[in-house]
Write an enzyme that holds these catalytic residues in place. Sequence first.
Site, PDB file in Angstrom:
ATOM      1  N   GLU A  93       4.774  -4.541  11.824  1.00  9.56           N
ATOM      2  CA  GLU A  93       3.961  -3.399  11.785  1.00  9.56           C
ATOM      3  C   GLU A  93       2.745  -4.222  10.835  1.00  9.56           C
ATOM      4  O   GLU A  93       2.695  -4.347   9.731  1.00  9.56           O
ATOM      5  CB  GLU A  93       4.347  -2.400  10.969  1.00  9.56           C
ATOM      6  CG  GLU A  93       5.491  -1.590  11.515  1.00  9.56           C
ATOM      7  CD  GLU A  93       4.959  -0.528  12.766  1.00  9.56           C
ATOM      8  OE1 GLU A  93       3.646  -0.740  12.775  1.00  9.56           O
ATOM      9  OE2 GLU A  93       5.489  -0.198  13.437  1.00  9.56           O
TER      10      GLU A  93
ATOM     11  N   CYS B 163      -3.213   0.577   6.981  1.00 15.09           N
ATOM     12  CA  CYS B 163      -3.461  -0.376   8.051  1.00 15.09           C
ATOM     13  C   CYS B 163      -4.101   0.364   9.350  1.00 15.09           C
ATOM     14  O   CYS B 163      -4.678  -0.359  10.173  1.00 15.09           O
ATOM     15  CB  CYS B 163      -2.040  -0.903   8.719  1.00 15.09           C
ATOM     16  SG  CYS B 163      -0.842   0.526   8.602  1.00 15.09           S
TER      17      CYS B 163
ATOM     18  N   GLU C 245       8.177   2.247  14.721  1.00 17.05           N
ATOM     19  CA  GLU C 245       8.757   2.914  13.729  1.00 17.05           C
ATOM     20  C   GLU C 245       8.767   4.386  13.872  1.00 17.05           C
ATOM     21  O   GLU C 245       7.824   4.837  14.589  1.00 17.05           O
ATOM     22  CB  GLU C 245       8.075   2.573  12.343  1.00 17.05           C
ATOM     23  CG  GLU C 245       8.278   0.927  11.889  1.00 17.05           C
ATOM     24  CD  GLU C 245       7.912   0.783  10.575  1.00 17.05           C
ATOM     25  OE1 GLU C 245       6.960   0.987  10.034  1.00 17.05           O
ATOM     26  OE2 GLU C 245       9.002   0.102   9.891  1.00 17.05           O
TER      27      GLU C 245
ATOM     28  N   ASN D 166       0.756  -1.167   0.024  1.00 22.77           N
ATOM     29  CA  ASN D 166      -0.009   0.005  -0.028  1.00 22.77           C
ATOM     30  C   ASN D 166       1.037   1.436  -0.106  1.00 22.77           C
ATOM     31  O   ASN D 166       0.427   2.119  -0.261  1.00 22.77           O
ATOM     32  CB  ASN D 166      -0.945   0.191   1.119  1.00 22.77           C
ATOM     33  CG  ASN D 166      -0.367  -0.125   2.438  1.00 22.77           C
ATOM     34  OD1 ASN D 166       0.937  -0.715   2.726  1.00 22.77           O
ATOM     35  ND2 ASN D 166      -0.995  -0.016   3.748  1.00 22.77           N
TER      36      ASN D 166
HETATM   37  P1  NDP Z   1       1.302  -9.610   3.634  1.00 25.91           P
HETATM   38  O1  NDP Z   1       1.186 -10.157   4.823  1.00 25.91           O
HETATM   39  O2  NDP Z   1       0.259 -10.688   2.512  1.00 25.91           O
HETATM   40  O3  NDP Z   1       2.483  -9.418   2.770  1.00 25.91           O
HETATM   41  C1  NDP Z   1       3.297  -8.666   3.547  1.00 25.91           C
HETATM   42  C2  NDP Z   1       4.912  -8.873   2.974  1.00 25.91           C
HETATM   43  O4  NDP Z   1       5.306 -10.161   3.451  1.00 25.91           O
HETATM   44  C3  NDP Z   1       4.997  -9.118   1.499  1.00 25.91           C
HETATM   45  O5  NDP Z   1       6.205  -8.675   0.802  1.00 25.91           O
HETATM   46  C4  NDP Z   1       4.916 -10.604   1.101  1.00 25.91           C
HETATM   47  O6  NDP Z   1       5.370 -11.272   0.168  1.00 25.91           O
HETATM   48  C5  NDP Z   1       5.798 -11.104   2.362  1.00 25.91           C
HETATM   49  N1  NDP Z   1       5.441 -12.202   3.069  1.00 25.91           N
HETATM   50  C6  NDP Z   1       4.321 -13.103   2.858  1.00 25.91           C
HETATM   51  N2  NDP Z   1       4.483 -14.299   3.317  1.00 25.91           N
HETATM   52  C7  NDP Z   1       5.915 -14.409   4.019  1.00 25.91           C
HETATM   53  C8  NDP Z   1       6.618 -15.229   4.719  1.00 25.91           C
HETATM   54  N3  NDP Z   1       6.147 -16.559   5.042  1.00 25.91           N
HETATM   55  N4  NDP Z   1       8.069 -14.780   5.210  1.00 25.91           N
HETATM   56  C9  NDP Z   1       8.393 -13.578   4.569  1.00 25.91           C
HETATM   57  N5  NDP Z   1       7.611 -12.852   4.095  1.00 25.91           N
HETATM   58  C10 NDP Z   1       6.609 -13.074   3.533  1.00 25.91           C
HETATM   59  O7  NDP Z   1       0.611  -8.317   3.613  1.00 25.91           O
HETATM   60  P2  NDP Z   1      -0.129  -7.502   2.251  1.00 25.91           P
HETATM   61  O8  NDP Z   1       1.090  -7.129   1.235  1.00 25.91           O
HETATM   62  O9  NDP Z   1      -1.207  -8.043   1.876  1.00 25.91           O
HETATM   63  O10 NDP Z   1      -0.469  -6.117   2.842  1.00 25.91           O
HETATM   64  C11 NDP Z   1      -1.597  -5.775   3.592  1.00 25.91           C
HETATM   65  C12 NDP Z   1      -1.283  -5.955   5.149  1.00 25.91           C
HETATM   66  O11 NDP Z   1      -0.371  -5.037   5.516  1.00 25.91           O
HETATM   67  C13 NDP Z   1      -2.833  -5.610   5.676  1.00 25.91           C
HETATM   68  O12 NDP Z   1      -3.162  -6.497   6.894  1.00 25.91           O
HETATM   69  C14 NDP Z   1      -2.312  -4.309   6.595  1.00 25.91           C
HETATM   70  O13 NDP Z   1      -2.814  -4.018   7.607  1.00 25.91           O
HETATM   71  C15 NDP Z   1      -0.758  -4.233   6.728  1.00 25.91           C
HETATM   72  N6  NDP Z   1      -0.103  -2.971   6.730  1.00 25.91           N
HETATM   73  C16 NDP Z   1       0.304  -2.657   8.102  1.00 25.91           C
HETATM   74  C17 NDP Z   1       1.063  -1.562   8.121  1.00 25.91           C
HETATM   75  C18 NDP Z   1       1.468  -1.123   9.556  1.00 25.91           C
HETATM   76  O14 NDP Z   1       2.300  -0.277   9.605  1.00 25.91           O
HETATM   77  N7  NDP Z   1       1.224  -1.321  10.817  1.00 25.91           N
HETATM   78  C19 NDP Z   1       0.928  -0.620   7.116  1.00 25.91           C
HETATM   79  C20 NDP Z   1       0.468  -0.962   5.879  1.00 25.91           C
HETATM   80  C21 NDP Z   1       0.071  -2.220   5.768  1.00 25.91           C
HETATM   81  P3  NDP Z   1       4.279 -11.234  -1.029  1.00 25.91           P
HETATM   82  O15 NDP Z   1       3.495 -10.239  -0.958  1.00 25.91           O
HETATM   83  O16 NDP Z   1       5.265 -11.406  -2.269  1.00 25.91           O
HETATM   84  O17 NDP Z   1       3.716 -12.605  -0.762  1.00 25.91           O
END
Ligand code: NDP
Length: 485
Positions: free
Chosen positions: A249, A283, A459, A152
Amino acid sequence: MNLQPQASHFIDGQYVEDSAGRIIECNYPATGEVIAQVHSATPAVIHQALDSALRAQKQWAALAPVERGRVLRRAAEIIIARNRELSELETRDTGKPLQETLVADATSGAQALEFFGGIAPTINGEMMPLGADFAYTRREPLGVCVGIGAWNYPTQIACWKAAPALACGNAMVFKPSELTPLCALKLAEIFIEAGAPAGLFNVVQGYGDVGAALATDPRTAKVSLTGSVATGRKVYAAAADGVRHVTMELGGKSPLIIFEDADLDNAVSAAINANFYSSGQICSNGTRVFVHEAVQKAFIARVAERTARAVIGDPLDENTQIGPLISAAQRDKVLSYIEIGKAEGAQLVFGGAIPAGYDNGFYIEPTLFTGVTDEMRIAREEIFGPVLSVLSFKTEAEVIARANGTEFGLSAGVFTQDITRAHRTVAALEAGTCWINTYNLTPVEVPFGGVKHSGVGRENARAAIEHYTQIKSVYVAMSDVEAPF
Ligand code: NDP
């Protein structure tokens, strides 16, 4: 539109390709058009990235902090000078309206670099007098930090992780979400242009398996993830195996509480920002909007009336206020939650569908539900789309208990003109970041992060320094050593 980068990865100061890796297609979410294609990192690429980070970290940590800070501040200046170009790339990578990306993405990343570049020379230990003896602490870098990003805010997330990590003398290997592979590559180029040593900030592309390989590698000292709670659990567990440091996060289902004495227009503005900005893909969004029953009718009417005026359209048109979601899968997930909301008995007041004429891209109308109750899935689960749920309440004690009745604890907002009630309420809310009479402002000067399942660590601000350094204690004896025999 062709935004093909020179190569998929950026390692040791240059673009690197290994076409043996799985192909990742990058779509423009407004049309679905393929704008670039990269390859997922192979084990050889991952090895090269971690090795170059390990080398660069030693050289970087040996610099005077003021010199490290200067590089970060130069990177910030380059980003600010190129804001339009970087914002257009961010818009094409994510589909977020240019109206937003011009002010919220690269600019926020630059602020993080400016802030941590500025405080780099102030990252000190302490001295403890112990009678004739004394002790002191050295605040030392962790080593190689792995950053894993969500889709995002690809530029902001990369900067929010890289800026404190590098300011403290660490190196970073960053893996963007496979849905947004382009922006972090630009940041890697900018670091080199700003004078960072080759290998200090590396970008490798890939799916979750690449993130998992980075998180479990013995060369990795820390993992900072922005992602969902489900992924957070996996990455946290993987990091635990090597007793690595983590920052998590994660997601949220945050409450926005509007008391009967609130300035209603401001509360409506905040609810709109807290649910429809970035098409709801934030998020910290306040997706459970608790409105006191005395003002609920007026509140709903004003939200509906203002949302009807929202300009949906081409994100590259600066007049557009609502763009698409990131992917067809995310759009379908949000649409399925809208169906769940209807089936659970919530009343759909506005939106709820793909806007007419926009079925090529991944659009959904801003959507307003009322009559939402605490047990409904749309009130319990993170939707990550433009769906605002209004829940009615009667008393302060009741709303605090209901607001806290969730596994999440990222953020919360309170609208009231009563200063004591405002502070009393935020003190009782289980959330890492609270806002009084506003919502979703996250300046770099203020720590950001979650409690409960929404995360670990913080952060931004000085607090981030705690999460990118470790303390070495040094006892200095000034007299002879006494021994029993
Ligand atoms: P995901 O949890 O699906 O993915 C986050 C990242 O982790 C991606 O780069 C993903 O790769 C990677 N990933 C997935 N599985 C693994 C694993 N087993 N080991 C290591 N890395 C892995 O989140 P989204 O990308 O769908 O983002 C949305 C989510 O992020 C929402 O839940 C949102 O709330 C949260 N978010 C939190 C924020 C905060 O600051 N608290 C800010 C922004 C978003 P890939 O995508 O290639 O699978």
